[in-house]
Design an enzyme around this catalytic site. Structure first.
Site, PDB file in Angstrom:
ATOM      1  N   PRO A  11       0.783  -1.227   0.000  1.00 23.52           N
ATOM      2  CA  PRO A  11       0.000   0.000   0.000  1.00 23.52           C
ATOM      3  C   PRO A  11       0.823   1.289   0.000  1.00 23.52           C
ATOM      4  CG  PRO A  11      -0.264  -1.205   2.067  1.00 23.52           C
ATOM      5  CD  PRO A  11       0.444  -2.112   1.110  1.00 23.52           C
ATOM      6  N   ASN A  12       0.306   2.211  -0.772  1.00 26.32           N
ATOM      7  CA  ASN A  12       0.821   3.586  -0.894  1.00 26.32           C
ATOM      8  C   ASN A  12       2.089   3.692  -1.734  1.00 26.32           C
ATOM      9  OD1 ASN A  12      -1.226   4.886   0.783  1.00 26.32           O
ATOM     10  ND2 ASN A  12      -0.315   3.700   2.443  1.00 26.32           N
ATOM     11  N   ARG A  19       4.877  10.868  -2.318  1.00 25.58           N
ATOM     12  CA  ARG A  19       4.550  10.942  -0.887  1.00 25.58           C
ATOM     13  C   ARG A  19       5.832  10.974  -0.056  1.00 25.58           C
ATOM     14  NH1 ARG A  19       3.659   5.539   2.690  1.00 25.58           N
ATOM     15  NH2 ARG A  19       5.021   4.272   1.425  1.00 25.58           N
ATOM     16  N   TYR A  24      11.035   8.688   1.368  1.00 27.41           N
ATOM     17  CA  TYR A  24      11.029   7.649   0.329  1.00 27.41           C
ATOM     18  C   TYR A  24      11.707   8.087  -0.973  1.00 27.41           C
ATOM     19  CZ  TYR A  24       7.699   5.522   3.546  1.00 27.41           C
ATOM     20  OH  TYR A  24       7.114   4.979   4.657  1.00 27.41           O
ATOM     21  N   ASN A  74       8.201  -5.575  -1.124  1.00 27.71           N
ATOM     22  CA  ASN A  74       8.094  -4.485  -0.165  1.00 27.71           C
ATOM     23  C   ASN A  74       6.630  -4.438   0.236  1.00 27.71           C
ATOM     24  OD1 ASN A  74       7.893  -2.229   1.347  1.00 27.71           O
ATOM     25  ND2 ASN A  74       9.029  -0.885  -0.044  1.00 27.71           N
ATOM     26  N   ALA A  77       3.137  -1.107   4.668  1.00 24.14           N
ATOM     27  CA  ALA A  77       2.562  -1.194   6.024  1.00 24.14           C
ATOM     28  C   ALA A  77       2.165  -2.625   6.399  1.00 24.14           C
ATOM     29  CB  ALA A  77       1.364  -0.262   6.132  1.00 24.14           C
ATOM     30  N   HIS A  80       4.165  -5.044   8.831  1.00 26.32           N
ATOM     31  CA  HIS A  80       4.067  -5.012  10.287  1.00 26.32           C
ATOM     32  C   HIS A  80       2.780  -5.638  10.817  1.00 26.32           C
ATOM     33  CE1 HIS A  80       7.214  -2.223   9.283  1.00 26.32           C
ATOM     34  NE2 HIS A  80       6.351  -1.385   8.725  1.00 26.32           N
ATOM     35  N   ASP A  87       1.990 -16.158   5.463  1.00 27.13           N
ATOM     36  CA  ASP A  87       1.575 -17.531   5.133  1.00 27.13           C
ATOM     37  C   ASP A  87       1.698 -17.801   3.637  1.00 27.13           C
ATOM     38  OD1 ASP A  87       1.056 -18.067   7.770  1.00 27.13           O
ATOM     39  OD2 ASP A  87      -1.132 -17.978   7.597  1.00 27.13           O
ATOM     40  N   GLU A  98      13.078  -9.294   1.229  1.00 24.59           N
ATOM     41  CA  GLU A  98      12.201  -8.227   1.741  1.00 24.59           C
ATOM     42  C   GLU A  98      12.943  -6.898   1.616  1.00 24.59           C
ATOM     43  OE1 GLU A  98      11.228  -9.112   5.817  1.00 24.59           O
ATOM     44  OE2 GLU A  98      10.507  -7.080   6.225  1.00 24.59           O
ATOM     45  N   HIS A 100      12.764  -2.638   2.238  1.00 25.58           N
ATOM     46  CA  HIS A 100      12.159  -1.403   2.734  1.00 25.58           C
ATOM     47  C   HIS A 100      13.020  -0.245   2.245  1.00 25.58           C
ATOM     48  CE1 HIS A 100       9.678  -3.903   5.151  1.00 25.58           C
ATOM     49  NE2 HIS A 100      10.755  -4.524   5.590  1.00 25.58           N
ATOM     50  N   ILE A 101      12.377   0.722   1.656  1.00 28.02           N
ATOM     51  CA  ILE A 101      13.110   1.861   1.097  1.00 28.02           C
ATOM     52  C   ILE A 101      13.767   2.665   2.230  1.00 28.02           C
ATOM     53  CG2 ILE A 101      12.810   4.043  -0.160  1.00 28.02           C
ATOM     54  CD1 ILE A 101      10.380   2.536  -1.563  1.00 28.02           C
ATOM     55  N   SER A 102      13.006   2.868   3.282  1.00 27.48           N
ATOM     56  CA  SER A 102      13.526   3.621   4.431  1.00 27.48           C
ATOM     57  C   SER A 102      14.167   2.655   5.427  1.00 27.48           C
ATOM     58  CB  SER A 102      12.387   4.382   5.112  1.00 27.48           C
ATOM     59  OG  SER A 102      11.443   3.465   5.662  1.00 27.48           O
ATOM     60  N   ARG A 107      12.900   4.380  12.649  1.00 24.20           N
ATOM     61  CA  ARG A 107      11.599   5.041  12.692  1.00 24.20           C
ATOM     62  C   ARG A 107      10.782   4.553  13.896  1.00 24.20           C
ATOM     63  NH1 ARG A 107       9.120   4.766   6.809  1.00 24.20           N
ATOM     64  NH2 ARG A 107       7.755   6.335   7.755  1.00 24.20           N
ATOM     65  N   ARG A 111       7.272  -0.038  13.439  1.00 24.83           N
ATOM     66  CA  ARG A 111       7.871  -0.465  12.157  1.00 24.83           C
ATOM     67  C   ARG A 111       9.058  -1.409  12.369  1.00 24.83           C
ATOM     68  NH1 ARG A 111       5.420   3.149   8.417  1.00 24.83           N
ATOM     69  NH2 ARG A 111       4.956   5.130   9.418  1.00 24.83           N
TER      70      ARG A 111
HETATM   71  C1  DHK Z   1       7.057   1.560   3.273  1.00 25.31           C
HETATM   72  C2  DHK Z   1       5.915   1.859   3.964  1.00 25.31           C
HETATM   73  O1  DHK Z   1       4.838   2.313   3.319  1.00 25.31           O
HETATM   74  C3  DHK Z   1       5.843   1.768   5.425  1.00 25.31           C
HETATM   75  O2  DHK Z   1       4.553   1.413   5.871  1.00 25.31           O
HETATM   76  C4  DHK Z   1       6.873   0.811   6.001  1.00 25.31           C
HETATM   77  C5  DHK Z   1       8.223   0.935   3.920  1.00 25.31           C
HETATM   78  C6  DHK Z   1       8.258   1.109   5.416  1.00 25.31           C
HETATM   79  C7  DHK Z   1       9.527   1.315   3.220  1.00 25.31           C
HETATM   80  O3  DHK Z   1      10.441   1.850   3.848  1.00 25.31           O
HETATM   81  O4  DHK Z   1       9.637   1.038   2.016  1.00 25.31           O
HETATM   82  O5  DHK Z   1       6.890   0.915   7.388  1.00 25.31           O
END
Ligand code: DHK
Length: 147
Positions: A11-12, A19, A24, A74, A77, A80, A87, A98, A100-102, A107, A111
């Protein structure tokens, strides 16, 4: 041997580049796709997908069972919160990396825990979108598809 790498985004991440760029960055998922494609040897394909819906991500992970030699994920959210994604990944036999960009560990505390890490063969955090390239390289080397 399946010669496709699937990159799945939660998501997002459709808003990547727009954003919270201070977290990011300014590059988009199209940039991720372009950079990762450039790493592929002849005969290896790439599928990059994004969904804001947990069940859709589960369906795509199940689809990858028949089509992919490795998954880069990735889950955003859902990292977490999602036992369903964990599964589904347990039912996939190839390598899972896996991303994660950040740097999630720098944080908020919520997270710091990842359900997906219970299955992932590698975890990359805080490298920006270069993390996706590192993940693709790792899958290529684990599956012997490099070069
Ligand atoms: C991206 C998200 O949208 C967050 O919900 C995660 C992750 C971190 C990222 O760092 O790519 O907590």
């Amino acid at each position: 041997m399946h010669r496709e790498i699937h990159i799945l985004n939660g998501p997002n991440l459709n808003l990547l580049g727009k954003r919270q760029p201070e977290i990011y960055g300014h590059e988009t998922l199209a940039d991720v796709e372009r950079r990762c494609r450039a790493l592929l040897p002849e005969g290896t394909g790439l599928v990059l997908r994004q969904s804001n819906h947990e069940g859709q991500l589960v369906d795509w992970i199940q689809e990858a069972r028949a089509a992919a030699c490795g998954i880069v994920i990735n889950p955003a959210a859902y990292t977490h919160t999602s036992v369903a994604i964990l599964d589904a990944l347990h039912a996939f036999e190839g390598p899972v990396i896996e991303v994660h960009i950040s740097n999630v560990h720098k944080r908020e505390a919520f997270r710091h825990h990842s359900y997906v890490s219970l299955r992932a063969d590698g975890v990359i955090a805080g490298l920006g979108i270069e993390g996706y390239e590192a993940a693709v390289r790792r899958i290529l080397s684990l599956t012997g598809a490099a070069g």
